[in-house]
Design an enzyme around this catalytic site. Structure first.
Site, PDB file in Angstrom:
ATOM      1  N   ARG A  45       0.856  -1.183   0.000  1.00  0.00           N
ATOM      2  CA  ARG A  45       0.000   0.000   0.000  1.00  0.00           C
ATOM      3  C   ARG A  45       0.891   1.233   0.000  1.00  0.00           C
ATOM      4  O   ARG A  45       1.880   1.281   0.748  1.00  0.00           O
ATOM      5  CB  ARG A  45      -0.891  -0.008   1.246  1.00  0.00           C
ATOM      6  N   TYR A  66      -3.189  11.279   6.569  1.00  0.00           N
ATOM      7  CA  TYR A  66      -3.468   9.918   7.008  1.00  0.00           C
ATOM      8  C   TYR A  66      -2.524   8.927   6.311  1.00  0.00           C
ATOM      9  O   TYR A  66      -2.308   9.014   5.096  1.00  0.00           O
ATOM     10  CB  TYR A  66      -4.925   9.521   6.674  1.00  0.00           C
ATOM     11  N   ASP A  75      -5.243   3.949  -0.194  1.00  0.00           N
ATOM     12  CA  ASP A  75      -6.416   4.195   0.663  1.00  0.00           C
ATOM     13  C   ASP A  75      -6.805   5.671   0.597  1.00  0.00           C
ATOM     14  O   ASP A  75      -6.028   6.538   0.999  1.00  0.00           O
ATOM     15  CB  ASP A  75      -6.055   3.793   2.106  1.00  0.00           C
ATOM     16  N   HIS A  93      -9.391   6.864   2.262  1.00  0.00           N
ATOM     17  CA  HIS A  93      -9.915   7.160   3.611  1.00  0.00           C
ATOM     18  C   HIS A  93     -11.152   8.051   3.604  1.00  0.00           C
ATOM     19  O   HIS A  93     -11.260   8.988   4.414  1.00  0.00           O
ATOM     20  CB  HIS A  93      -8.798   7.744   4.478  1.00  0.00           C
ATOM     21  N   GLU A 149      -8.997   2.148  -2.189  1.00  0.00           N
ATOM     22  CA  GLU A 149      -9.835   1.843  -1.021  1.00  0.00           C
ATOM     23  C   GLU A 149     -10.581   3.075  -0.526  1.00  0.00           C
ATOM     24  O   GLU A 149     -10.020   4.180  -0.531  1.00  0.00           O
ATOM     25  CB  GLU A 149      -8.901   1.319   0.088  1.00  0.00           C
ATOM     26  N   GLU A 196     -14.280  -0.889   5.789  1.00  0.00           N
ATOM     27  CA  GLU A 196     -13.689  -1.059   7.121  1.00  0.00           C
ATOM     28  C   GLU A 196     -14.539  -0.427   8.224  1.00  0.00           C
ATOM     29  O   GLU A 196     -14.429  -0.832   9.379  1.00  0.00           O
ATOM     30  CB  GLU A 196     -12.248  -0.530   7.173  1.00  0.00           C
ATOM     31  N   ARG A 242     -13.959  -4.910   2.685  1.00  0.00           N
ATOM     32  CA  ARG A 242     -12.881  -4.524   3.602  1.00  0.00           C
ATOM     33  C   ARG A 242     -13.231  -4.703   5.082  1.00  0.00           C
ATOM     34  O   ARG A 242     -12.496  -4.227   5.960  1.00  0.00           O
ATOM     35  CB  ARG A 242     -12.537  -3.048   3.359  1.00  0.00           C
ATOM     36  N   GLU A 249      -4.736  -7.453   4.696  1.00  0.00           N
ATOM     37  CA  GLU A 249      -3.896  -6.364   5.204  1.00  0.00           C
ATOM     38  C   GLU A 249      -3.108  -6.855   6.414  1.00  0.00           C
ATOM     39  O   GLU A 249      -3.645  -7.539   7.283  1.00  0.00           O
ATOM     40  CB  GLU A 249      -4.805  -5.195   5.629  1.00  0.00           C
ATOM     41  N   TRP A 271     -11.746  12.146   7.961  1.00  0.00           N
ATOM     42  CA  TRP A 271     -10.303  11.988   8.209  1.00  0.00           C
ATOM     43  C   TRP A 271      -9.700  10.861   7.407  1.00  0.00           C
ATOM     44  O   TRP A 271     -10.157   9.865   7.204  1.00  0.00           O
ATOM     45  CB  TRP A 271     -10.069  11.731   9.712  1.00  0.00           C
TER      46      TRP A 271
HETATM   47  C1  GCO Z   1      -6.651   0.711   6.975  1.00  0.00           C
HETATM   48  C2  GCO Z   1      -7.395   1.704   7.764  1.00  0.00           C
HETATM   49  C3  GCO Z   1      -6.803   2.050   9.078  1.00  0.00           C
HETATM   50  C4  GCO Z   1      -7.765   2.947   9.863  1.00  0.00           C
HETATM   51  C5  GCO Z   1      -7.742   2.563  11.290  1.00  0.00           C
HETATM   52  C6  GCO Z   1      -8.602   3.431  12.143  1.00  0.00           C
HETATM   53  O1  GCO Z   1      -6.891   0.668   5.781  1.00  0.00           O
HETATM   54  O2  GCO Z   1      -5.887  -0.035   7.555  1.00  0.00           O
HETATM   55  O3  GCO Z   1      -7.794   2.790   7.004  1.00  0.00           O
HETATM   56  O4  GCO Z   1      -5.523   2.604   8.975  1.00  0.00           O
HETATM   57  O5  GCO Z   1      -7.448   4.278   9.711  1.00  0.00           O
HETATM   58  O6  GCO Z   1      -8.126   1.238  11.387  1.00  0.00           O
HETATM   59  O7  GCO Z   1      -8.649   2.914  13.424  1.00  0.00           O
HETATM   60 MG    MG Z   2      -8.439   1.860   5.172  1.00  0.00          MG
END
Ligand code: GCO
Ligand code: MG
Length: 409
Positions: free
Chosen positions: A147, A159, A217, A219, A243, A269, A290, A346, A409
């Site tokens: 990643r 992030y 990602d 996010h 992602e 996620e 995810r 992951e 975020w």
């Molecule tokens: C990922 C996620 C994490 C989240 C985290 C928040 O793809 O692994 O985006 O990095 O930010 O799980 O608690």
């Molecule tokens: Mg993620």
């Protein structure tokens, strides 16, 4: 096989974890992960105050019944706290059942469908040289899928980018939660990000060649049309997936993204039930699911979700950041090994203190994880070690746009 005890252990080696330990009348114990990053104590209370009293005296073998009972008898359903608590119970009961059978859990799920579980690691850098070093360090560790997250010029904290590179370039590369009494504020500018990212992937492809699977990602930060634009711009760099490109609540958003790009999409996620995926799966708007076993009601619910996805050629990409404990990670690995529609897993390595508290039997060799052959999940909790690391408040950061508006975020 009656349940005689259920204990909730909150411990903070490297970071906070919530673990449920269920004990049966014949002394078999099972572990479940209920960690919800930044909201850990709410799951601990849900379990201690409302679930543990319901478990005592129940038959540990009746996993489906326990799941349905916890889900339906609360009347109030879904949501990350409830589903993490149910997951902790469900995984602990699967651990017990597999230990009682004397088999690694994946055997009870149908046995191995593959020899190993392809894992991706998190490379990041504040600039291209730092990113390239981080990718090389991950390749040296054995990762075969990477990643890629980078800083964006003009934005202070992004992030997925490690605040400081560690000595081996990876060990503590990125930890989402920070041990601060209040969430830290970060800044964000989507247009600057969209201008910057394609050039990063072009440089990475030029340096590392066409074969290496690369992931990214987003996010949840883009609008549908911004995500569509990014997906199109990244097509020449052949991503394994993009992602969480849009906010997860709006399933219809992915329709628009899908109409514009063939970049594979992964999401989920922050989802916690199969219902969050109804449109996404039926309309084939995504390529990878995810969800975390820990946040989606455990193995029982994840198996159903992934079987549903399989009917539409959608594969797994189970969430596995450091905020999933080694117990939750082991549960994911047993499922990954058993299901047919496995995609990728992951894998963010935990710090050394976590390894003192959780004795794990999974292995990582040449890019592939394996849960091992121990009966059950293959993870044991050292409760004395856990007690040495009491809970510490820690929160995820949040974003504000340049004009001060709160943003995803
Ligand atoms: C990922 C996620 C994490 C989240 C985290 C928040 O793809 O692994 O985006 O990095 O930010 O799980 O608690
Ligand atoms: Mg993620």
């Amino acid at each position: 096989m009656k349940i005689v005890a259920a204990d909730v252990i909150v411990s903070s080696p490297d970071r906070n974890f919530v673990t449920l330990k269920i004990t049966t009348e014949d002394g078999i114990t099972g572990l479940g992960d209920g960690t919800l990053n930044g909201r850990e104590l709410s799951v601990a209370s849900y379990l201690r105050d409302h679930v543990v009293p319901l478990l005592l005296g129940r038959d540990a073998h009746r996993i489906e019944d326990a799941w349905q009972f916890l889900y339906r008898s609360a009347y109030w359903r879904r949501g990350p706290v409830t589903m993490a608590a149910i997951a902790a119970v469900d995984v602990a009961l699967w651990d017990i059942k597999a230990k009682a059978a004397g088999m690694p859990l994946y055997q009870l799920l149908g046995g191995a469908s593959r020899n190993g579980i392809m894992a991706y690691g998190h490379a990041s850098g504040r600039d291209l040289p730092e990113l390239f070093d981080s990718i090389r360090a991950h390749l040296e560790l054995g990762f075969r899928s990477i990643r890629v997250q980078t800083s964006v010029p003009g934005i202070n904290a992004v992030y997925g980018v490690a605040a400081q590179p560690s000595t081996d370039g990876t060990r503590y590369d990125y930890e989402p939660a920070q041990r601060t009494p209040l969430p830290a504020e970060e800044d964000w500018d989507t247009r600057a990000y969209l201008r910057h990212l394609p050039g990063v992937f072009e440089a990475v492809r030029n340096e590392f060649g066409p074969e290496l699977p690369l992931l990214h990602d987003g996010h949840h930060r883009m609008t549908p049309i911004q995500a569509a634009k990014l997906g199109k711009a990244l097509e020449p760099y052949d991503l394994f997936w993009l992602e969480d490109c849009t906010p997860a609540e709006n399933q219809e958003a992915l329709r628009l993204v899908r109409q514009h790009t063939t970049t594979p999409l992964a999401i989920g996620e922050v989802f916690n039930t199969v219902w969050d995926y109804q449109t996404l799966i039926r309309e084939q708007l995504i390529d990878y699911v995810r969800s975390a076993v820990t946040h989606t009601g455990g193995i029982t619910a994840m198996r159903k979700l992934l079987d549903f996805a399989a009917q539409y050629q959608i594969k797994s990409g189970i969430h596995g950041p450091t905020d999933i404990s080694p117990v939750g990670m082991a549960a994911a690995l047993h499922l990954d090994l058993a299901i047919h529609n496995f995609g990728i897993q992951e894998y963010m390595r935990h710090g050394p203190l976590t390894d003192e508290v959780f004795r794990q039997s999974f292995t990582f060799t040449d890019g592939y994880l394996h849960p091992g052959e121990q009966p059950g999940l293959g993870v044991e909790l050292d409760e004395e070690a856990a007690a040495r690391f009491p809970y510490q408040p820690a929160y995820l950061p949040f974003n504000r746009l340049m004009d001060g508006t709160v943003h995803d975020w």
